[in-house]
Design a protein around this motif. Structure first.
Motif, PDB file in Angstrom:
ATOM      1  N   GLN A  88     -11.275   5.960  -7.302  1.00  0.00           N
ATOM      2  CA  GLN A  88     -11.694   4.555  -7.378  1.00  0.00           C
ATOM      3  C   GLN A  88     -11.012   3.705  -6.307  1.00  0.00           C
ATOM      4  OE1 GLN A  88     -12.820   2.732 -10.721  1.00  0.00           O
ATOM      5  NE2 GLN A  88     -13.231   4.563 -11.926  1.00  0.00           N
ATOM      6  N   LEU A  89      -9.737   3.961  -6.093  1.00  0.00           N
ATOM      7  CA  LEU A  89      -9.018   3.213  -5.057  1.00  0.00           C
ATOM      8  C   LEU A  89      -9.646   3.470  -3.689  1.00  0.00           C
ATOM      9  CD1 LEU A  89      -5.394   4.011  -6.296  1.00  0.00           C
ATOM     10  CD2 LEU A  89      -6.384   1.715  -6.178  1.00  0.00           C
ATOM     11  N   ALA A  90      -9.910   4.746  -3.418  1.00  0.00           N
ATOM     12  CA  ALA A  90     -10.526   5.107  -2.138  1.00  0.00           C
ATOM     13  C   ALA A  90     -11.879   4.438  -1.995  1.00  0.00           C
ATOM     14  CB  ALA A  90     -10.666   6.625  -2.041  1.00  0.00           C
ATOM     15  N   SER A  91     -12.601   4.403  -3.095  1.00  0.00           N
ATOM     16  CA  SER A  91     -13.938   3.847  -3.067  1.00  0.00           C
ATOM     17  C   SER A  91     -13.912   2.347  -2.742  1.00  0.00           C
ATOM     18  CB  SER A  91     -14.595   4.099  -4.435  1.00  0.00           C
ATOM     19  OG  SER A  91     -15.956   3.855  -4.355  1.00  0.00           O
TER      20      SER A  91
ATOM     21  N   ALA B 178       4.243   3.881  -5.479  1.00  0.00           N
ATOM     22  CA  ALA B 178       3.183   2.883  -5.562  1.00  0.00           C
ATOM     23  C   ALA B 178       1.825   3.519  -5.315  1.00  0.00           C
ATOM     24  CB  ALA B 178       3.419   1.767  -4.542  1.00  0.00           C
ATOM     25  N   GLU B 179       0.806   2.746  -5.637  1.00  0.00           N
ATOM     26  CA  GLU B 179      -0.568   3.210  -5.504  1.00  0.00           C
ATOM     27  C   GLU B 179      -1.355   2.301  -4.562  1.00  0.00           C
ATOM     28  OE1 GLU B 179      -0.993   5.248  -9.879  1.00  0.00           O
ATOM     29  OE2 GLU B 179      -1.498   3.133  -9.704  1.00  0.00           O
ATOM     30  N   GLY B 180      -2.452   2.828  -4.087  1.00  0.00           N
ATOM     31  CA  GLY B 180      -3.293   2.034  -3.209  1.00  0.00           C
ATOM     32  C   GLY B 180      -4.164   2.931  -2.371  1.00  0.00           C
ATOM     33  N   ALA B 181      -4.906   2.306  -1.497  1.00  0.00           N
ATOM     34  CA  ALA B 181      -5.729   3.057  -0.548  1.00  0.00           C
ATOM     35  C   ALA B 181      -5.957   2.210   0.684  1.00  0.00           C
ATOM     36  CB  ALA B 181      -7.065   3.455  -1.166  1.00  0.00           C
TER      37      ALA B 181
ATOM     38  N   ILE C  42      -8.510  -2.272   2.341  1.00  0.00           N
ATOM     39  CA  ILE C  42      -7.177  -2.086   1.731  1.00  0.00           C
ATOM     40  C   ILE C  42      -7.236  -2.443   0.251  1.00  0.00           C
ATOM     41  CG2 ILE C  42      -4.729  -2.736   1.754  1.00  0.00           C
ATOM     42  CD1 ILE C  42      -4.981  -3.829   4.485  1.00  0.00           C
ATOM     43  N   ILE C  43      -6.549  -1.656  -0.543  1.00  0.00           N
ATOM     44  CA  ILE C  43      -6.255  -2.050  -1.917  1.00  0.00           C
ATOM     45  C   ILE C  43      -4.842  -1.590  -2.229  1.00  0.00           C
ATOM     46  CG2 ILE C  43      -7.434   0.034  -2.818  1.00  0.00           C
ATOM     47  CD1 ILE C  43      -8.062  -1.631  -5.358  1.00  0.00           C
TER      48      ILE C  43
ATOM     49  N   SER D 115       0.583   9.366  -0.456  1.00  0.00           N
ATOM     50  CA  SER D 115      -0.489   9.964   0.354  1.00  0.00           C
ATOM     51  C   SER D 115      -1.320   8.914   1.067  1.00  0.00           C
ATOM     52  CB  SER D 115      -1.419  10.814  -0.519  1.00  0.00           C
ATOM     53  OG  SER D 115      -0.719  11.888  -1.073  1.00  0.00           O
ATOM     54  N   ALA D 116      -1.324   7.708   0.547  1.00  0.00           N
ATOM     55  CA  ALA D 116      -2.124   6.634   1.140  1.00  0.00           C
ATOM     56  C   ALA D 116      -1.369   5.890   2.235  1.00  0.00           C
ATOM     57  CB  ALA D 116      -2.554   5.634   0.068  1.00  0.00           C
TER      58      ALA D 116
END
Lengths: 426, 397
Positions: free
Chosen positions: A77-80, A245-248, A20-21, A356-357
């Motif tokens: 980068q988040l996915a990574s 918001a952002e994240g993965a 998780i990020i 999407s995340a």
């Protein structure tokens, strides 16, 4: 002898790695600590000036260096980061080789303003720029990297290289249900015995001025900019929209048999997936809740259990007036009077809506909830909405005995996906 | 359950391109080498424009049409044709159980708004704040929904009532191959009974043309036939919509569905082209799904797009199999990127249905005249910069 098949006789699908990020930080430990403390990752946007915009807050991830900045760059980068954590925990595969396919939920990609402006500047068109000028610059051969970066398959392609996943990686979008769809595709591939493992990721780094304006013009976003941490108010009467918001989130899924054979620690079971599309409207659910109800029923049936077996709900819970009302209708139709006593907590109250995340991030948090037997709170729940009588785990985390959870994801375009996730077998 | 019970049939297809709409227009157009190009709107770039379409016939509500951009209209229209061809149009109960996989890019931009913003930028006191103000005032709220990748599927649900499930794959040509591959795999495994699979592409767009031109992929005037473009060639984008109804045999028989072709196999691959020759991937796919059933009645519908060096490399691969007759389509209806594979699958299904190959006007020698009966067709896909795929269709009975 342990059976490795589920109730329907299919290979049981388990989770052996979680990553998780979010705007709260990188990694499970940091995120879990902060989400259980009721901390918010929502803040004033500093990525771009917000003068003239109605919404000036978001849960952006600002602590990764994504240069040159673009949504696909940050999404990658988040996915990574999330995938590295999941794969490391699963201890699966060899160096640079993941033994299964990649299913990636990613925001649609397009050339952004920085690139358009660079192309216009390069053309020398000054105050008369048109697409003919941009095309002329594009044909110079000096912008080849734009083609590479802004094709829809670029994020998955690079992740496939980095993690050494097998075959053609799938990039998918079911809008705000994408992350859950990526998990569903992985579950299905394992059930078909095509693979013993799948890497399922949902990622979104798409907070830029135009995406913000687009949601803003649909009146979907909270405009309560001060204090930012109080903007996302799922299920509260004073809720006024979601916060971008952002994240993965990343999960390593495996067949139970394969996970056990290699001695992997099993973190949870992906018991069921359900979906149903809504034909009512582009952004609104059918007023009778038919597709949401059908979606939840399908997930529970796919898991081979009954509504009575669900003891926690990680809802879509965006905090828009419409979503939360419709989600309550769906949940109360499926669970009856029990709906009011099934603990329900919206991660989005703290991390915002990771778009999407979201389906993958929230499946990851659901797994942590089951692992720790602790329910994260729904913060900013100070004015209950009498029309939504749910047990929303108000404001502070709560210890509880929970074995099986439902995670909902709904999106524009009539997209509905629900997952049923259970504790690891004893 | 016997394997044959789970086999997948194509029972409906809907196609529209510059050659017109439906099977006959495409068959005749391909055979005659009917050339429909627009070399002026985006000169020096060449595109194959959409035909005149009475959208009302598949999208009765004007309100729905207005909410869509052209790529969505093309797709929703073609999906309607496919459902009609499969005898599913208006069959509310069955449509509610149809699983949908759409291969999609995104919608086009508002060119006037972009031009206005870009033109005002150099003299703006604060370019960032200028951008904020302009976006807040220039963007149409509904445009977002016309641009979102998954809203072609969303509109198909709304207009045609397809609601079993709705998934959108992205990723240029690969998305089209993987949409078919996953639909077939789900049917073969009993995870799905009936699927609507396809995509749409609008070629009349400066923004995607700009993206592909950054990579140097567009065909510039003069127009040349596909195999005559050489290493400096490129693809001419084509406007199109293409959808297939694929269902398991038992399901088709039970409802009296019309079998057009059996979808025997569909595979995809990912070659690291900088490091490995394309031929390796194509040969591996061929050996896996085609070689075991290769007979004299086999033909290839090549998805060669004109993009280089992919098309030259595919040509070399085809030359190694030159006993099998080949046809291409992108020289005549253009390259539809996400929609291209479904489109070529539909063309292959027509070949199966008619048991014969359409004529070719190719003079390069790659596409030879062929008179023998055809009962199996291989469809290839070699993405302009990544992603390879192959499928094989065969006659039923």
């Amino acid at each position: 002898m342990t059976s490795f098949l589920d109730r329907a006789g299919r290979p049981r699908v388990v989770v052996t790695g979680i990553g998780i990020i979010t705007s709260l930080g990188a990694g499970k430990a940091e995120n879990w600590k902060r989400i259980c403390a009721g901390e918010s990752g929502i803040h004033q946007i500093s990525r771009f000036p917000t003068e003239g915009l109605k919404t000036k807050i978001a849960g952006t991830v600002d602590f990764l260096a994504a240069e040159p900045f673009s949504s696909p760059e940050l999404s990658e980068q988040l996915a990574s980061v999330a995938a590295h954590e999941a794969v490391a925990q699963a201890k699966i595969g060899g160096r640079d080789r993941f033994p299964g396919p990649l299913f990636l939920a990613v925001a649609p990609i397009e050339v952004e303003w920085m690139q358009r402006i660079a192309l216009a500047r390069d053309s020398g068109a000054n105050d008369q720029a048109t697409y003919a000028d941009l095309l002329r610059s594009a044909s110079s051969g000096r912008f080849r990297d734009y083609h590479e970066r802004f094709t829809f398959g670029s994020v998955a392609d690079r992740l496939a290289d980095r993690f050494g996943t097998q075959g053609s990686p799938i990039s998918l979008s079911t809008a705000c249900a994408s992350g859950a769809s990526a998990i569903q595709l992985g579950v299905e591939a394992i059930r078909r015995r095509e693979t013993d493992a799948a890497l399922c990721i949902g990622t979104d780094g798409s907070v830029n001025v135009e995406t913000l304006v687009r949601f803003s013009l649909l009146s979907a976003l909270s405009t309560q900019n001060e204090p930012a941490s109080a903007a996302a108010k799922p299920f509260a009467k004073n809720r006024d929209g979601f916060v971008m918001a952002e994240g993965a989130g990343a999960l390593v899924l495996e067949s139970h048999e394969s996970a056990q054979a290699r001695g992997a620690r099993i973190l949870g079971v992906l018991e069921g997936c359900g979906e149903m599309a809504d034909a009512f409207h582009r952004t609104r659910s059918s007023p009778d809740g038919k597709a949401i109800i059908g979606c939840i029923h399908n997930a529970i049936a796919d898991a081979g259990v009954s509504p009575a077996d669900i003891d926690y709900i990680n809802p879509h819970g965006t905090g828009t007036p419409e979503n939360d009302k419709m989600e309550f209708l769906g949940v109360s139709s499926v669970f009856g009077s029990r709906a009011q006593s099934i603990p329900t907590s919206s991660n989005k109250s703290m991390i915002g809506h990771t778009l999407s995340a979201a389906g993958a991030v929230e499946a990851a948090f659901t797994l942590l909830t089951l692992e720790h037997q602790r329910l994260p709170p729904t913060i900013n729940y100070h004015v209950p909405d009498p029309a939504i009588p749910l047990d929303v785990v108000a404001n502070t985390a709560r210890d509880a005995k929970v074995f099986r959870a439902l995670s909902n994801s709904f999106g524009f375009g009539g997209q509905n996906v629900s997952l049923v996730i259970a504790c690891a077998p004893a | 359950m016997a394997e044959s019970e789970r086999e997948a049939w194509i029972t409906g297809l809907g196609i529209v391109s510059c050659l017109g709409e439906g099977p006959a227009a495409h068959w005749d157009g391909l055979a005659a080498g009917r050339l429909v190009v627009d070399g002026t709107t985006f000169a020096p770039y060449i595109i194959h424009p959409a035909p005149r379409i009475e959208f009302d016939r598949q999208i009765p509500k004007k309100g729905d049409q207005r909410q869509m951009e052209q790529w969505q209209r093309l797709g929703v229209y073609a999906a309607g044709l496919a459902l009609e061809s499969a005898g599913l149009k208006g069959d509310v109960e069955r449509l509610a159980r149809v699983d949908m996989i759409v291969a999609a890019g995104g919608g086009e931009r508002d060119y006037a708004a972009d031009a206005k913003i870009l033109s005002g930028m150099p003299s703006a006191e604060n370019p960032d704040i200028f951008l904020n103000q302009q976006l807040m005032s220039e963007i149409r709220p509904t445009l977002f929904l016309a641009q979102l990748s998954n809203l072609l599927a969303g509109n198909i649900s709304i207009v045609h009532g397809v609601t079993g499930s709705s998934r959108t794959f992205m990723g240029e040509e690969s998305s089209g191959v993987d949409a078919v591959r996953i639909a077939l795999a789900r049917i073969a495994a009993g995870q799905c009974e009936i699927a609507l699979v396809g995509g749409a592409h609008n070629a009349e767009r400066a923004d995607t043309m700009m993206l592909y031109e950054c990579g140097g992929f567009n065909l510039k005037a003069p127009y040349r036939a596909l195999w005559e473009r050489g290493p400096d060639g490129g693809f001419a984008m084509g406007s199109m919509g293409a959808f297939l109804v694929i269902e398991n045999r038992r399901h088709a028989l039970a409802r009296g569905g019309r079998p057009i072709a059996r979808l025997r196999a569909a595979v995809s691959a990912r070659t690291r082209r900088a490091a490995a020759p394309l031929d390796t991937a194509l040969t591996a796919m061929w050996d896996g799904i085609v070689a075991p059933v290769a007979r004299a009645d086999l033909a290839i519908v090549s998805g060669a797009s004109g993009a280089e060096p992919a098309t030259s490399e595919e040509r070399a691969f085809l030359a190694a199999h030159d006993s099998v007759p080949v046809r291409t389509t992108a020289g005549l209806f253009g390259h539809g990127v996400e929609a291209q594979f479904a489109m070529n699958m539909a063309i292959a299904a027509l070949v199966i249905e008619r048991r014969q190959l359409f004529a070719s006007v190719d003079r390069s020698g790659v596409e030879k005249p062929h008179r023998g009966a055809i009962s199996r067709v291989v469809v290839t896909s070699v993405g302009h910069s990544r992603g390879e795929g192959m499928a094989i269709l065969e006659a039923i009975g």
